[in-house]
Design an enzyme around this catalytic site. Structure first.
Site, PDB file in Angstrom:
ATOM      1  N   ASP A  25      -9.296 -18.129   8.947  1.00 43.51           N
ATOM      2  CA  ASP A  25      -8.652 -19.428   9.132  1.00 43.51           C
ATOM      3  C   ASP A  25      -9.594 -20.503   8.632  1.00 43.51           C
ATOM      4  O   ASP A  25     -10.730 -20.611   9.106  1.00 43.51           O
ATOM      5  CB  ASP A  25      -8.322 -19.633  10.615  1.00 43.51           C
ATOM      6  CG  ASP A  25      -7.453 -20.853  10.855  1.00 43.51           C
ATOM      7  OD1 ASP A  25      -6.736 -21.263   9.933  1.00 43.51           O
ATOM      8  OD2 ASP A  25      -7.501 -21.397  11.972  1.00 43.51           O
ATOM      9  N   ASP A  38      -3.646 -22.109   4.611  1.00 45.15           N
ATOM     10  CA  ASP A  38      -5.027 -22.101   5.099  1.00 45.15           C
ATOM     11  C   ASP A  38      -5.416 -20.862   5.896  1.00 45.15           C
ATOM     12  O   ASP A  38      -6.472 -20.852   6.536  1.00 45.15           O
ATOM     13  CB  ASP A  38      -5.288 -23.347   5.948  1.00 45.15           C
ATOM     14  CG  ASP A  38      -4.416 -23.409   7.194  1.00 45.15           C
ATOM     15  OD1 ASP A  38      -3.468 -22.612   7.295  1.00 45.15           O
ATOM     16  OD2 ASP A  38      -4.679 -24.261   8.058  1.00 45.15           O
ATOM     17  N   GLU A  39      -4.615 -19.798   5.873  1.00 40.58           N
ATOM     18  CA  GLU A  39      -4.987 -18.606   6.629  1.00 40.58           C
ATOM     19  C   GLU A  39      -4.485 -17.337   5.962  1.00 40.58           C
ATOM     20  O   GLU A  39      -3.455 -17.338   5.285  1.00 40.58           O
ATOM     21  CB  GLU A  39      -4.487 -18.677   8.081  1.00 40.58           C
ATOM     22  CG  GLU A  39      -2.972 -18.694   8.203  1.00 40.58           C
ATOM     23  CD  GLU A  39      -2.512 -18.602   9.654  1.00 40.58           C
ATOM     24  OE1 GLU A  39      -3.115 -17.839  10.427  1.00 40.58           O
ATOM     25  OE2 GLU A  39      -1.532 -19.292   9.999  1.00 40.58           O
TER      26      GLU A  39
END
Length: 413
Positions: free
Chosen positions: A12, A137-138
């Protein structure tokens, strides 16, 4: 030879949008910064830069602050110093201004964030090829058979990925490594920012059971409130109940799932390819816009959204034939319409034409807060299904939540 132990990582990025902005404006590091509100391609501060100056030279006094904000925008993300004031994603900017009036306000720049997203994911793929994309974003990564993926429970490989992403982008990330995706996602939150957390099967009772039930991905506010009514506040509390008891009180599927996750069981694989069902773009206006009085402005925005969806489809290699729109009125009620055509498309003009037909079926008397465009029923461009283009009867569907009944206005944008 024994089979390797399953090791799954959840990565993350740390305050991703905010961190990307701090690379652009390093003078803001350590300060409360909020990203949100309107969008603009070129920051207004750039226009006032003296010749030869860089963005890092902009004085702090030149940046807008929350206390001067007026409007209905919401926060996309915030830096960790801003979060200490209770500011969080999806919070209204006016509310955030009361919590931290001195926070600096920056506009969102999704093109920049998507570019960083592609960059950090490419770094990962060069090290560990089994990666599941979970958003901008992950990601999940299967460490099991990757060199270094077993050393120190995966810490060695996690450290290499962290270092490589930082060298390539200047951004930090947090990584949790565990026996499965469920626990890995929880573990990635343990040591933010820029942390690595390793969880083994033997750590279930000490590291996972004490966590609040809401930390389990899939237990939302309603389920958490119901668990609370039964005195079940932690993951361990859920694990203490029999499977049949959970099924009796939460239903067959949910109760059985709760029992499994509370005992740390999750066999879901890391999926490297997942086909999207649809692609969409939407925007929330800084002020309410009316279909008649603001027809030109709305028309330009609507056309731009269609162009962006077309670009997304073309870039990712998809075509679709169900075109839809979404409207949110000034009273927050929502209406959607869609139409399925007899061929697969990915060009902006065709999307705009069909989306415009959908607009004719919605009431437009009330001012609008948001508008969106969606293309669904996707297939790969060039696939046999796309090339066949089998004709299908045009059909449309409507969904309105509290929208005004009656015919659409004649003035369409």
């Amino acid at each position: 030879m024994n089979a390797p132990i399953r090791r799954i990582a959840h990565l993350d990025m740390d305050a991703f949008y905010a961190s990307a902005e701090l690379l652009r404006y390093p003078q803001l590091k350590g300060l409360p910064v909020v990203i949100g509100g309107g969008r603009r391609k070129v920051d207004e501060a750039i226009q006032d830069l003296p010749e030869g100056a860089t963005l890092a030279d902009i004085p702090l006094a030149a940046f807008p602050v929350l206390k001067d904000y007026t409007g209905r925008g919401v926060i996309t993300t915030a830096t960790y110093p801003a979060r200490q004031f209770g500011i969080g994603s999806a919070m209204g900017l006016m509310k955030a201004a009361k919590l931290c009036p001195q926070a600096i306000l920056l506009p969102v720049d999704f093109e920049r964030y998507r570019a960083f997203s592609r960059q950090f994911k490419q770094v990962i793929l060069e090290i560990a090829p089994l990666m599941e994309d979970r958003g901008v974003d992950e990601v999940y990564i299967d460490f099991t058979d990757v060199p270094g993926g077993q050393r120190e429970g995966g810490r060695v490989l996690a450290r290499l990925i962290q270092k490589s992403i930082f060298q390539a982008t200047g951004l930090t990330c947090s990584i949790g490594v565990a026996p499965n995706k469920l626990i890995a996602k929880m573990a990635s939150e343990f040591n933010k920012p820029n942390g690595i957390s390793i969880v083994h099967e033997s750590d279930l009772q000490t590291l996972i059971w004490p966590l609040p039930a809401r930390k389990v991905n899939g237990i939302g506010p309603k389920a958490d409130a119901k668990l609370e009514r039964f005195g079940l506040r932690t993951v361990g509390d859920i694990a203490s109940r029999e499977r049949d008891w959970l099924i009796a009180h939460f239903g067959k599927a949910t109760g059985a799932w709760m029992h499994e996750v509370s005992w740390g069981r999750d066999e879901r694989p890391v999926v490297t390819e997942s086909e999207p069902v649809s692609m969409s773009r939407e925007t929330t206006f800084e002020r309410d816009l009316h279909a008649v009085r603001d027809r030109a402005e709305l028309g330009a925005i609507f056309t731009h959204l269609c162009q962006k969806v077309a670009e997304d489809l073309q870039r990712k290699g998809y075509v679709g034939k169900t075109i839809g729109i979404k409207l949110r009125y000034d009273n927050f009620q929502i209406a959607t319409r869609d139409q399925t055509i007899d061929r697969f498309i990915d060009d902006a003009k065709a999307i705009r034409q069909t989306a415009g037909q959908c607009l004719k079926r919605v009431p437009l008397e009330r001012p609008l807060r948001l508008i969106g465009v969606r293309v669904g029923a996707l297939v790969r461009a060039g696939s046999s299904e796309a090339n066949a283009g089998a004709p299908s009867r045009k059909r449309g569907s409507d969904r309105a939540t509290g929208a005004t009944n009656g015919q659409a206005t004649a003035s369409l944008f």
